[in-house]
Design a protein around this motif. Structure first.
Motif, PDB file in Angstrom:
ATOM      1  N   ARG A 110       0.832  -1.203   0.000  1.00 39.32           N
ATOM      2  CA  ARG A 110       0.000   0.000   0.000  1.00 39.32           C
ATOM      3  C   ARG A 110       0.869   1.257   0.000  1.00 39.32           C
ATOM      4  N   ILE A 111       1.975   1.213   0.741  1.00 38.45           N
ATOM      5  CA  ILE A 111       2.895   2.347   0.760  1.00 38.45           C
ATOM      6  C   ILE A 111       3.500   2.557  -0.627  1.00 38.45           C
ATOM      7  N   VAL A 112       3.945   1.478  -1.247  1.00 38.00           N
ATOM      8  CA  VAL A 112       4.566   1.571  -2.570  1.00 38.00           C
ATOM      9  C   VAL A 112       3.596   2.165  -3.587  1.00 38.00           C
ATOM     10  N   ASN A 113       2.356   1.678  -3.585  1.00 37.09           N
ATOM     11  CA  ASN A 113       1.354   2.210  -4.517  1.00 37.09           C
ATOM     12  C   ASN A 113       1.081   3.685  -4.258  1.00 37.09           C
ATOM     13  N   ARG A 123      -2.370  14.601  -7.258  1.00 36.48           N
ATOM     14  CA  ARG A 123      -3.755  15.015  -7.063  1.00 36.48           C
ATOM     15  C   ARG A 123      -4.386  14.122  -5.996  1.00 36.48           C
ATOM     16  N   PRO A 124      -5.544  14.501  -5.439  1.00 32.58           N
ATOM     17  CA  PRO A 124      -6.231  13.587  -4.518  1.00 32.58           C
ATOM     18  C   PRO A 124      -6.556  12.292  -5.261  1.00 32.58           C
ATOM     19  N   ILE A 125      -6.346  11.175  -4.607  1.00 31.11           N
ATOM     20  CA  ILE A 125      -6.459   9.923  -5.351  1.00 31.11           C
ATOM     21  C   ILE A 125      -6.941   8.790  -4.454  1.00 31.11           C
ATOM     22  N   ILE A 126      -7.726   7.902  -5.032  1.00 33.66           N
ATOM     23  CA  ILE A 126      -8.102   6.646  -4.392  1.00 33.66           C
ATOM     24  C   ILE A 126      -7.448   5.538  -5.201  1.00 33.66           C
ATOM     25  N   ILE A 127      -6.659   4.704  -4.518  1.00 33.42           N
ATOM     26  CA  ILE A 127      -5.941   3.612  -5.177  1.00 33.42           C
ATOM     27  C   ILE A 127      -6.616   2.297  -4.802  1.00 33.42           C
ATOM     28  N   ILE A 128      -6.998   1.522  -5.805  1.00 33.23           N
ATOM     29  CA  ILE A 128      -7.573   0.196  -5.569  1.00 33.23           C
ATOM     30  C   ILE A 128      -6.591  -0.836  -6.107  1.00 33.23           C
ATOM     31  N   ASP A 129      -6.170  -1.751  -5.237  1.00 29.98           N
ATOM     32  CA  ASP A 129      -5.248  -2.809  -5.652  1.00 29.98           C
ATOM     33  C   ASP A 129      -5.972  -4.147  -5.551  1.00 29.98           C
ATOM     34  N   PHE A 130      -6.266  -4.734  -6.716  1.00 27.81           N
ATOM     35  CA  PHE A 130      -6.987  -5.999  -6.770  1.00 27.81           C
ATOM     36  C   PHE A 130      -5.989  -7.154  -6.703  1.00 27.81           C
ATOM     37  N   GLY A 249       6.325   2.478  -8.173  1.00 28.66           N
ATOM     38  CA  GLY A 249       6.552   2.908  -6.797  1.00 28.66           C
ATOM     39  C   GLY A 249       7.865   2.387  -6.247  1.00 28.66           C
ATOM     40  N   LEU A 250       8.188   1.138  -6.555  1.00 30.41           N
ATOM     41  CA  LEU A 250       9.462   0.572  -6.104  1.00 30.41           C
ATOM     42  C   LEU A 250      10.641   1.315  -6.729  1.00 30.41           C
ATOM     43  N   LYS A 251      10.516   1.650  -8.004  1.00 26.21           N
ATOM     44  CA  LYS A 251      11.596   2.389  -8.675  1.00 26.21           C
ATOM     45  C   LYS A 251      11.802   3.758  -8.040  1.00 26.21           C
ATOM     46  N   ILE A 252      10.701   4.443  -7.744  1.00 29.11           N
ATOM     47  CA  ILE A 252      10.776   5.758  -7.104  1.00 29.11           C
ATOM     48  C   ILE A 252      11.406   5.639  -5.718  1.00 29.11           C
TER      49      ILE A 252
END
Length: 259
Positions: A110-113, A123-130, A249-252
């Motif tokens: 979740r942190i990486v995403n 921007r404000p964002i909602i991330i969904i990881d299926f 995210g991992l690359k960043i």
């Protein structure tokens, strides 16, 4: 050349990044019973199939939600690549502010995403990881990670139905043409898939409402994970599917912490 490793409950995703682009990527099964030598053979073969040399890897970063696999995996990475990997966890530089009651409880995935979403979209964002579990994360424009929701994933829901109901079979996760189905298999497929779509729509709309009440603009909704397309194609609450979000995210994070 850097190696990005995302350890999930079902699969380990590996990506190789070099010269500003991804040059290879693989998905292998997560198996806590495997030894470091067994993982080493598997990863070395994958590198060889793509004409890549392990000793050309300059850095490695690992995100994991499976603690009991890490001893073998870290040993494998050190022996195969002669590198101490960066591990996503407490103390790592992220560029976001985690507003959880206990920040250490937030899963590395979740942190990486969230890091990728903040750096890329601003921007404000909602991330969904299926994934094995489906996670929903709320992130403000300024980079405050507010928290979110954790639900059983689609496959977990499907397996539970098969295991707990004696007469129901195991089914593939597929969309049906109608909701009024005329046999058990399609009735189960419709219930699992379209029921999940309803869950996604309700949670996203409720999270949007709560974020707007906190003073944020209407959030952008971003989906990732292996089953994102199955759900995303059937609902208008998902604005974009980004299959590479976790690797980005991992690359960043690698760039922020490589020193």
């Amino acid at each position: 050349m850097i190696l990005l490793v995302d350890v999930g409950n079902t699969n380990i995703v590996l990506g190789v990044h070099s010269g500003g682009k991804y040059i290879a990527g693989w998905r292998i099964s997560t198996d806590p019973k495997k030894t470091s030598d067994e993982y080493s053979i598997q990863v070395t073969q994958l590198f060889a199939q793509n004409n890549l040399k392990p000793l050309d890897v300059e850095g490695i970063i690992v995100s994991s939600v499976v603690p009991n696999i890490m001893h073998s995996l870290e040993n494998m990475l050190r022996k195969t690549f002669n590198i101490n990997p960066i591990l996503v966890g407490p103390g790592i530089k992220t560029g976001i502010n985690i507003k959880y009651d206990n920040p250490k409880e937030v899963g590395a995935d979740r942190i990486v995403n969230a890091v990728a979403a903040h750096e890329i979209y601003k921007r404000p964002i909602i991330i969904i990881d299926f994934g094995t579990a489906t996670t929903y994360c709320a992130l403000t424009k300024s980079g405050n990670y507010l928290g979110g929701v954790i639900c059983p994933g689609l496959k977990i829901a499907s397996e539970a139905l098969f295991e707990r109901a004696a007469k129901l079979p195991r089914v593939e996760l597929e969309k049906t043409n109608t909701l009024i189905c005329k046999n058990t298999i399609t009735s189960m497929q419709a219930g699992i898939v379209y029921g999940y779509i309803g869950q996604v729509e309700y949670i996203v709309n409720r999270m949007k409402k709560e974020m707007i009440e906190l003073g944020e603009e209407e959030p952008f909704v971003l989906a990732t994970g292996g089953l994102a397309k199955l759900i995303g194609d059937e609902t208008n609450v998902i604005d974009k599917i980004d299959a590479q979000l976790t690797l980005e995210g991992l690359k960043i994070l690698y760039e922020k912490n490589k020193e």
